[in-house]
Design an enzyme around this catalytic site. Structure first.
Site, short mmCIF file in Angstrom:
data_model
loop_
_atom_site.label_atom_id
_atom_site.label_comp_id
_atom_site.label_asym_id
_atom_site.label_seq_id
_atom_site.Cartn_x
_atom_site.Cartn_y
_atom_site.Cartn_z
N ASP A 264 57.61 38.27 49.01
CA ASP A 264 56.62 37.38 48.45
C ASP A 264 56.26 37.88 47.05
OD1 ASP A 264 56.56 35.75 50.64
OD2 ASP A 264 54.86 36.74 51.59
N ASP B 222 53.42 38.13 45.75
CA ASP B 222 52.09 38.74 45.63
C ASP B 222 51.98 40.09 46.34
OD1 ASP B 222 52.28 37.79 48.19
OD2 ASP B 222 50.65 36.34 48.03
N TRP C 67 52.92 26.44 55.73
CA TRP C 67 52.63 27.86 55.91
C TRP C 67 52.92 28.35 57.34
CZ3 TRP C 67 49.74 31.40 58.59
CH2 TRP C 67 49.67 32.69 58.01
N GLU D 248 57.99 31.01 59.83
CA GLU D 248 59.42 31.20 59.51
C GLU D 248 59.84 32.66 59.66
OE1 GLU D 248 57.06 30.84 57.25
OE2 GLU D 248 57.37 32.69 56.13
N ASP D 249 58.90 33.56 59.36
CA ASP D 249 59.19 34.98 59.50
C ASP D 249 59.22 35.41 60.97
OD1 ASP D 249 56.50 34.38 59.61
OD2 ASP D 249 55.84 36.01 58.32
N MET E 138 48.29 43.30 48.41
CA MET E 138 48.54 41.87 48.29
C MET E 138 47.55 41.33 47.26
SD MET E 138 48.40 38.82 51.07
CE MET E 138 49.82 39.28 52.02
N HIS F 183 44.51 35.65 46.67
CA HIS F 183 44.59 34.26 46.19
C HIS F 183 44.21 33.31 47.31
CE1 HIS F 183 48.39 33.42 48.40
NE2 HIS F 183 48.52 34.72 48.27
N ARG G 275 44.92 29.87 49.57
CA ARG G 275 46.14 29.20 50.04
C ARG G 275 46.55 28.14 49.02
NH1 ARG G 275 47.36 28.33 55.39
NH2 ARG G 275 46.83 30.51 55.52
C1 BGN Z 1 51.08 34.59 61.47
C2 BGN Z 1 52.14 33.65 60.90
C3 BGN Z 1 53.17 34.43 60.13
C4 BGN Z 1 52.49 35.29 59.06
C5 BGN Z 1 51.41 36.15 59.71
C6 BGN Z 1 50.66 36.99 58.70
C7 BGN Z 1 52.49 31.65 62.33
C8 BGN Z 1 53.17 31.08 63.56
C9 BGN Z 1 52.21 30.31 64.39
C10 BGN Z 1 52.84 29.73 65.65
N1 BGN Z 1 52.76 32.94 62.05
O1 BGN Z 1 50.09 33.86 62.12
O2 BGN Z 1 54.07 33.55 59.54
O3 BGN Z 1 53.41 36.12 58.41
O4 BGN Z 1 50.49 35.33 60.40
O5 BGN Z 1 50.05 36.26 57.73
O6 BGN Z 1 51.75 30.95 61.66
#
Ligand code: BGN
Length: 343
Positions: A194, A196, A256, A259-260, A286, A289, A291
């Site tokens: 990222d 940031d 948002w 994906e990770d 970090m 900021h 969203r």
């Molecule tokens: C989680 C997010 C991650 C993010 C972390 C930290 C989701 C999935 C919901 C079903 N996951 O909540 O993507 O890296 O927070 O910010 O939103």
């Protein structure tokens, strides 16, 4: 009848030719002779900065092999570079591109840096998903060029920008960065970061390993801890093969989050595990900021995450489509602007 002095001169000339041929073929001098011709030139010297700016808009980027640098036989760098220590990161100072360029004169067009005294073990592409965050990008570059150079990295920075104002797709931009970076150079390690997040310790080596790595596992925002055990966000490192093996990120995460987490499930599904540097070393800042607009939660993540194993070979690098609308080699980074469609 030739005089002795002529015979001597002839023999001398012949021995010169012989020595030159042997050295050329065996490369005894430590670098190839054809490359010697461009000794001292930088890979980017062919590019004219006609606009007197810091960047060049490449109409046909594929034709410029600006990363094919001189093949000196430098000794391999140490696995652990010397003099690594903690850093104080101040994100409230004002930085300009001019200042960053002035402080990083070794960095070449496209944001490419490499150690001068040794040959790095890995060729690292740093991929940053991006839209409308110039102050963060400047702060990241201001900190990260010196960071990567002190870590003796052979690296290039790829900022992948989503052109439309529609819902953001971080993961797809990462897949595009991987694909586009491989057209420039034979990168074998990819760090997806990222814009940031800035590491606070040089010992947090931005490198790939036997397994995919989670490098931002102690972020100030989460009180320098993991908010949950399987978190895989912020900054992750994959070798070229590891990323191929999981078919990259899913392209289907718009907005948002998640994906990770899905990528984490892909890693586990193919039998790899996630490695993490020790938390006191992985401390990262970090930049605060709000969203971003156009990056709201869509509520579809949970379902996709749970189906990672079933979906991973249909959705990812293998199904990636996009159009590059602009390709810029800035002095400090490569920026690839892409049309990725919409949700
Ligand atoms: C989680 C997010 C991650 C993010 C972390 C930290 C989701 C999935 C919901 C079903 N996951 O909540 O993507 O890296 O927070 O910010 O939103």
């Amino acid at each position: 009848m030739m005089s002795w002095s002529r015979i001597f001169a002839l023999l001398l000339a012949l021995s010169f030719i012989f020595t030159f041929t042997v050295l050329k073929s065996t490369d005894i001098l430590g670098f190839t002779f054809d490359k010697m011709k461009i000794k001292g030139s930088t890979p980017h010297e062919n590019i004219q900065d006609t606009q007197n700016k810091f960047w060049i808009n490449l109409k046909n980027p594929g034709n410029i092999s600006n990363y094919k640098s001189v093949n000196y036989r430098l000794p391999l760098c140490n696995e652990i570079p010397p003099s690594l220590h903690t850093l104080t990161i101040n994100t409230s100072i004002k930085v300009t591109f001019e200042k960053i360029i002035a402080e990083n004169t070794n960095v070449q067009y496209g944001g490419h840096g490499k150690p001068e005294s040794c040959q790095a073990h890995q060729k690292i592409a740093i991929v940053i998903p991006y839209r409308n965050r110039e102050p963060h990008l400047k702060m990241w570059l201001y900190n990260m060029h010196p960071f990567l150079q002190k870590q003796q990295a052979d690296y290039g920075i790829y900022v992948v920008e989503q052109s439309q104002n529609t819902t953001f797709n971080r993961a797809k931009l990462m897949n595009i960065g991987y694909t586009e970076a491989l057209k420039d150079y034979d990168y074998n390690c990819f760090i997806f970061s990222d814009v940031d997040i800035i590491p606070m310790d040089l010992r947090n080596l931005y490198r790939c390993s036997k397994n995919p790595r989670h490098l931002a596992n102690a972020v100030d925002k989460f009180d320098f801890r993991l908010p949950y055990e399987t978190i895989f966000g912020g900054v992750v490192a994959f070798t070229k093969e590891q990323f191929l093996r999981v078919n990259g990120f899913s392209n289907d995460f718009w907005g948002w989050g998640g994906e990770d987490d899905e990528l984490y499930n892909r890693v586990v599904a193919v039998g790899m595990k996630v490695e993490r540097p020790k938390q006191h070393i992985a401390r990262s800042k970090m930049i605060f900021h709000k969203r971003d607009a156009g990056n709201e939660k869509t509520g579809k993540s949970f379902h996709l995450i749970s189906k990672a194993k079933q979906r991973m070979y249909q959705d990812g690098l293998s199904s990636l489509t996009y159009n590059v609308t602009e390709h810029i080699k800035h002095r400090l980074f490569t920026k690839i602007t892409v049309d990725i469609g919409t949700l």
